[in-house]
Design a protein around this motif. Structure first.
Motif, PDB file in Angstrom:
ATOM      1  N   ARG A   1       0.809  -1.269  -0.168  1.00 36.77           N
ATOM      2  CA  ARG A   1       0.053  -0.125  -0.154  1.00 36.77           C
ATOM      3  C   ARG A   1       1.124   1.401  -0.003  1.00 36.77           C
ATOM      4  O   ARG A   1       0.483   2.123  -0.705  1.00 36.77           O
ATOM      5  N   GLN A   2       1.863   1.170   0.754  1.00 32.61           N
ATOM      6  CA  GLN A   2       2.794   2.394   0.638  1.00 32.61           C
ATOM      7  C   GLN A   2       3.254   2.730  -0.598  1.00 32.61           C
ATOM      8  O   GLN A   2       3.794   3.705  -1.020  1.00 32.61           O
ATOM      9  N   ALA A   3       3.786   1.456  -1.225  1.00 23.57           N
ATOM     10  CA  ALA A   3       4.474   1.551  -2.652  1.00 23.57           C
ATOM     11  C   ALA A   3       3.405   2.208  -3.514  1.00 23.57           C
ATOM     12  O   ALA A   3       3.846   2.988  -4.386  1.00 23.57           O
ATOM     13  N   GLU A   4       2.212   1.884  -3.406  1.00 27.61           N
ATOM     14  CA  GLU A   4       1.164   2.425  -4.352  1.00 27.61           C
ATOM     15  C   GLU A   4       1.106   3.875  -4.221  1.00 27.61           C
ATOM     16  O   GLU A   4       0.946   4.738  -5.190  1.00 27.61           O
ATOM     17  N   CYS A   5       1.203   4.434  -2.861  1.00 27.00           N
ATOM     18  CA  CYS A   5       1.311   5.643  -2.586  1.00 27.00           C
ATOM     19  C   CYS A   5       2.320   6.186  -3.349  1.00 27.00           C
ATOM     20  O   CYS A   5       2.226   7.563  -3.818  1.00 27.00           O
ATOM     21  N   PHE A   6       3.264   5.839  -3.161  1.00 25.28           N
ATOM     22  CA  PHE A   6       4.779   6.630  -3.766  1.00 25.28           C
ATOM     23  C   PHE A   6       4.329   6.447  -5.284  1.00 25.28           C
ATOM     24  O   PHE A   6       5.065   7.336  -6.154  1.00 25.28           O
ATOM     25  N   ASP A   7       3.734   5.540  -5.901  1.00 23.50           N
ATOM     26  CA  ASP A   7       3.585   5.614  -7.327  1.00 23.50           C
ATOM     27  C   ASP A   7       2.403   6.315  -7.979  1.00 23.50           C
ATOM     28  O   ASP A   7       2.109   6.215  -9.022  1.00 23.50           O
ATOM     29  N   GLY A   8       1.703   6.825  -6.888  1.00 19.19           N
ATOM     30  CA  GLY A   8       0.504   7.657  -7.212  1.00 19.19           C
ATOM     31  C   GLY A   8      -0.829   6.788  -7.287  1.00 19.19           C
ATOM     32  O   GLY A   8      -1.760   7.205  -7.941  1.00 19.19           O
ATOM     33  N   GLY A   9      -0.866   5.497  -6.805  1.00 23.37           N
ATOM     34  CA  GLY A   9      -1.862   4.721  -6.908  1.00 23.37           C
ATOM     35  C   GLY A   9      -2.727   4.794  -5.908  1.00 23.37           C
ATOM     36  O   GLY A   9      -3.620   3.632  -5.619  1.00 23.37           O
ATOM     37  N   CYS A  10      -2.984   5.516  -4.816  1.00 23.78           N
ATOM     38  CA  CYS A  10      -3.557   5.240  -3.625  1.00 23.78           C
ATOM     39  C   CYS A  10      -5.040   5.798  -4.060  1.00 23.78           C
ATOM     40  O   CYS A  10      -5.277   6.500  -4.992  1.00 23.78           O
ATOM     41  N   ASP A  11      -6.179   5.710  -3.116  1.00 24.86           N
ATOM     42  CA  ASP A  11      -7.250   5.928  -3.325  1.00 24.86           C
ATOM     43  C   ASP A  11      -7.403   7.242  -2.774  1.00 24.86           C
ATOM     44  O   ASP A  11      -7.636   7.464  -1.581  1.00 24.86           O
ATOM     45  N   LEU A  12      -7.378   8.173  -3.474  1.00 27.72           N
ATOM     46  CA  LEU A  12      -7.472   9.566  -3.101  1.00 27.72           C
ATOM     47  C   LEU A  12      -8.969  10.248  -3.011  1.00 27.72           C
ATOM     48  O   LEU A  12      -9.567   9.849  -4.303  1.00 27.72           O
ATOM     49  N   LYS A  13      -9.346  10.392  -2.180  1.00 28.29           N
ATOM     50  CA  LYS A  13     -11.177  10.862  -1.959  1.00 28.29           C
ATOM     51  C   LYS A  13     -11.312  12.023  -2.909  1.00 28.29           C
ATOM     52  O   LYS A  13     -10.396  12.625  -3.393  1.00 28.29           O
ATOM     53  N   PRO A  14     -12.568  12.528  -2.885  1.00 23.57           N
ATOM     54  CA  PRO A  14     -13.022  13.420  -3.715  1.00 23.57           C
ATOM     55  C   PRO A  14     -12.258  14.617  -3.940  1.00 23.57           C
ATOM     56  O   PRO A  14     -11.890  15.324  -5.111  1.00 23.57           O
ATOM     57  N   GLU A  15     -11.509  15.298  -2.879  1.00 24.15           N
ATOM     58  CA  GLU A  15     -10.805  16.570  -3.054  1.00 24.15           C
ATOM     59  C   GLU A  15      -9.717  16.340  -3.997  1.00 24.15           C
ATOM     60  O   GLU A  15      -9.173  17.348  -4.711  1.00 24.15           O
ATOM     61  N   ALA A  16      -8.970  15.267  -4.077  1.00 21.26           N
ATOM     62  CA  ALA A  16      -7.858  14.947  -4.801  1.00 21.26           C
ATOM     63  C   ALA A  16      -8.428  14.438  -6.259  1.00 21.26           C
ATOM     64  O   ALA A  16      -7.624  14.722  -7.247  1.00 21.26           O
ATOM     65  N   THR A  17      -9.518  13.613  -6.423  1.00 23.74           N
ATOM     66  CA  THR A  17      -9.799  13.260  -7.742  1.00 23.74           C
ATOM     67  C   THR A  17     -10.709  14.251  -8.606  1.00 23.74           C
ATOM     68  O   THR A  17     -11.036  14.200  -9.591  1.00 23.74           O
ATOM     69  N   ASN A  18     -11.276  15.246  -8.034  1.00 23.32           N
ATOM     70  CA  ASN A  18     -11.934  16.452  -8.449  1.00 23.32           C
ATOM     71  C   ASN A  18     -10.780  16.821  -9.487  1.00 23.32           C
ATOM     72  O   ASN A  18      -9.719  17.456  -9.401  1.00 23.32           O
ATOM     73  N   ALA A  19     -11.408  16.984 -10.848  1.00 25.45           N
ATOM     74  CA  ALA A  19     -10.598  17.546 -11.844  1.00 25.45           C
ATOM     75  C   ALA A  19      -9.721  18.618 -11.703  1.00 25.45           C
ATOM     76  O   ALA A  19      -8.771  18.748 -12.144  1.00 25.45           O
ATOM     77  N   GLY A  20     -10.584  19.604 -11.337  1.00 25.07           N
ATOM     78  CA  GLY A  20      -9.746  20.944 -11.191  1.00 25.07           C
ATOM     79  C   GLY A  20      -8.722  20.972  -9.942  1.00 25.07           C
ATOM     80  O   GLY A  20      -7.759  21.476 -10.209  1.00 25.07           O
ATOM     81  N   LEU A  21      -9.112  20.116  -8.905  1.00 18.10           N
ATOM     82  CA  LEU A  21      -8.160  20.160  -7.897  1.00 18.10           C
ATOM     83  C   LEU A  21      -7.001  19.161  -8.512  1.00 18.10           C
ATOM     84  O   LEU A  21      -5.681  19.619  -7.838  1.00 18.10           O
ATOM     85  N   ALA A  22      -7.143  18.422  -9.086  1.00 16.99           N
ATOM     86  CA  ALA A  22      -6.098  17.301  -9.585  1.00 16.99           C
ATOM     87  C   ALA A  22      -4.865  18.290 -10.407  1.00 16.99           C
ATOM     88  O   ALA A  22      -3.912  17.961 -10.312  1.00 16.99           O
ATOM     89  N   TRP A  23      -5.507  19.010 -11.239  1.00 10.34           N
ATOM     90  CA  TRP A  23      -4.492  20.070 -12.114  1.00 10.34           C
ATOM     91  C   TRP A  23      -3.813  20.934 -11.169  1.00 10.34           C
ATOM     92  O   TRP A  23      -2.669  21.169 -11.379  1.00 10.34           O
ATOM     93  N   VAL A  24      -4.426  21.490 -10.113  1.00  9.70           N
ATOM     94  CA  VAL A  24      -3.904  22.180  -9.263  1.00  9.70           C
ATOM     95  C   VAL A  24      -2.816  21.601  -8.417  1.00  9.70           C
ATOM     96  O   VAL A  24      -1.615  22.142  -8.283  1.00  9.70           O
ATOM     97  N   ASN A  25      -3.025  20.348  -8.126  1.00 13.43           N
ATOM     98  CA  ASN A  25      -1.954  19.500  -7.528  1.00 13.43           C
ATOM     99  C   ASN A  25      -0.955  19.227  -8.400  1.00 13.43           C
ATOM    100  O   ASN A  25       0.302  19.486  -7.889  1.00 13.43           O
ATOM    101  N   ALA A  26      -0.954  18.801  -9.700  1.00 11.28           N
ATOM    102  CA  ALA A  26      -0.028  18.758 -10.641  1.00 11.28           C
ATOM    103  C   ALA A  26       0.700  19.752 -10.836  1.00 11.28           C
ATOM    104  O   ALA A  26       2.049  19.719 -10.795  1.00 11.28           O
ATOM    105  N   GLY A  27       0.179  21.080 -11.063  1.00 13.84           N
ATOM    106  CA  GLY A  27       0.795  22.250 -10.866  1.00 13.84           C
ATOM    107  C   GLY A  27       1.699  22.872  -9.685  1.00 13.84           C
ATOM    108  O   GLY A  27       2.735  23.129  -9.911  1.00 13.84           O
ATOM    109  N   LEU A  28       1.300  22.523  -8.654  1.00 16.13           N
ATOM    110  CA  LEU A  28       1.924  22.878  -7.492  1.00 16.13           C
ATOM    111  C   LEU A  28       3.264  21.831  -7.437  1.00 16.13           C
ATOM    112  O   LEU A  28       4.220  22.536  -7.015  1.00 16.13           O
ATOM    113  N   LEU A  29       3.103  20.690  -7.701  1.00 18.83           N
ATOM    114  CA  LEU A  29       4.112  19.796  -7.661  1.00 18.83           C
ATOM    115  C   LEU A  29       5.200  20.195  -8.745  1.00 18.83           C
ATOM    116  O   LEU A  29       6.436  20.172  -8.572  1.00 18.83           O
TER     117      LEU A  29
END
Length: 490
Positions: free
Chosen positions: A16-44
């Motif tokens: 499960r930790q390895a999945e998190c490092f690879d971006g495969g965790c179950d990220l709930k609505p605030e992270a899967t929301n399309a707009g916030l996903a783009w914001v998160n990618a832009g921040l990184l």
């Protein structure tokens, strides 16, 4: 429990930790929301690219960073307007936010012309034979630029706070920081072994005997590496914590540790930590080395909360001692050489500190304007061949802030950061799981706070942005994110 049985028992957690490092965790609505996903990618992307153009310590890249942070903040606001949740209420950081906002408003007041004018404006008007509007700041353009920097760091902190409220997302973000650090460390090591003559496409003009990667100043790069080392080392400890908690003799536990190190994610983390630590040592930065060690000690104490016992402390200490011995033997000679030859430099800085204190006495309450240290200190600098011809930093961020902001505003700015670190410390003490994420915020604050006593790393955009990002992650993990009625942990 045999090594094979333990590996089978702990496999689900490690996977499960390895999945998190690879971006495969179950990220709930605030992270899967399309707009916030783009914001998160832009921040990184913003954090990852900040060190590339000479640590963004030039006007154009610094302005682009501020623009990027502003656009991401607008994007997050639009996502919230469309229904995304504000995961961390502003009321939870009301004290630090009020202090930060007050400092920003004070800087804007310093910049405004015609208000509480510094005497230097009257002298300039007399010399030029024309009336000048004046103001508190002796260089309004520099003050406005400083405000731009401070606002961009605040935007990065706020976005990191909101986007990393879930532990899975926080672990992924820390994995990204570890990867960013490894990438810049590897580039620096490649430059080092091929002659150490280049910074990107430029011939090096300073620090020819030190590793600085894409940075100009080795001390600032050491702070950047130290922050990345905290992220990678924390994730590495998280991977081996299940082994350290097993009640076995230390010899058996050593075998279990070695077996757990065979997983792909753990090998990657160990390699990144080794590369970053080696790059840190090859900078030859004494302050960066000591500050990073202090941060690592705080981080280790955060991880050890409730985990170490008489049975586990010996293998844990042995593992840590072996790790740091290997790294120091590989690159520690640079730091030792710097200590042996550093007396003249320390004496020079002591003189800078004394003159900065004299400059503070000239305007202790109002300051000279944020970002105006080079303009002010030149009037106090003696013309002696022993000192640099031009000073643009005090090599002590606290003194420089006091000179530029005035003592009350400087205290308010530092108090805002300390209060945020205090929230993270409370998270370490109160949370029942994932408290080590909050511990990263405390450790990072210790690291940059100590180094700020002898250098100016926090005044470098790439370093300040990374610290704001990591502090946001830590503070976000200082409270429970469960809804009322659920089984929550503080």
């Amino acid at each position: 429990m045999t090594a094979a049985a333990f590996a089978a028992h702990s496999a689900p957690l490690l996977d499960r930790q390895a999945e998190c490092f690879d971006g495969g965790c179950d990220l709930k609505p605030e992270a899967t929301n399309a707009g916030l996903a783009w914001v998160n990618a832009g921040l990184l992307a913003l954090v990852a690219l900040a060190p590339l153009p000479l640590a963004s310590n030039r006007p154009l890249p610094a302005a682009l960073l501020a623009l990027g942070a502003g656009l991401l903040l607008i994007g997050w606001s639009l996502a919230v307007w469309r229904g995304a949740s504000v995961t961390i209420s502003p009321s939870k950081i009301a004290g630090p936010f009020a202090l930060y906002l007050g400092v920003c408003l004070w800087i804007a007041f310093q910049w405004l012309p015609g208000l509480w004018a510094d005497p230097i404006w009257a002298e300039a008007s007399a010399a030029l034979g024309t009336a000048l509007p004046g103001g508190i700041s002796v260089n309004p353009d520099a003050t406005l630029t400083g405000l731009m920097h401070l606002l961009s760091y605040g935007a990065v902190f706020w976005l990191s706070l909101q986007l990393n409220a879930k532990a899975e997302r926080a672990y992924f973000s820390l994995g990204a920081v570890a990867a960013i650090g490894a990438a810049y460390a590897l580039y620096g090591l490649i430059v080092w072994v091929t002659g150490n003559d280049w910074i990107l496409f430029y011939r090096k003009w300073a620090y020819h005997d030190a590793l600085a990667s894409t940075f100009v100043n080795r001390n600032s790069f050491a702070t950047f590496m130290g922050l990345c080392l905290l992220a990678g080392f924390s994730l590495f400890l998280k991977r081996i914590e299940p082994v350290l908690g097993v009640k076995r003799q230390w010899r058996q536990k050593t075998v279990l540790i070695l077996e757990s190190l065979s997983s792909g994610a753990t090998v990657w983390l160990a390699g990144s930590v080794l590369a970053v630590a080696l790059a840190l040592l090859l900078t030859g930065s004494r302050g960066g080395f000591i500050s990073s060690l202090a941060g690592l000690l705080v981080l280790a104490l955060a991880h050890a909360r409730g985990m170490l016992s008489r049975r586990t402390i010996l293998p844990a200490l042995a593992l840590g001692a072996a790790f740091f011995t290997i790294i120091f033997l590989a690159g520690g000679g640079k730091v030792v050489d710097r200590y042996e030859a550093g007396g003249a430099e320390l004496g020079n800085r002591e003189e800078i500190y004394l003159l900065t204190l004299d400059a503070i006495e000239a305007s202790p309450w109002a300051g000279s304007g944020f970002g105006t240290f080079p303009d002010v200190i030149s009037a106090f600098q003696p013309k002696t061949p022993q000192l640099e011809p031009v000073w643009d930093k005090a090599h002590n961020t606290y003194l420089e802030n006091a000179l530029e902001l005035g003592i009350p505003a400087a205290i308010a700015l530092n108090a805002a950061i300390l209060l945020l670190a205090g929230i993270a410390l409370r998270g370490v003490q109160m949370r029942k799981r994932d408290w080590a994420i909050a511990g990263i915020g405390v450790a990072a604050t210790v690291l940059v706070g100590l180094h700020a006593l002898v250098d100016f790393s926090l005044q470098i955009p790439a370093v300040a942005m990374l610290y704001a990002f990591m502090l946001g992650i830590a503070v976000a993990q200082s409270w429970s994110t469960r809804r009322p009625g659920q089984d929550s942990t503080p």
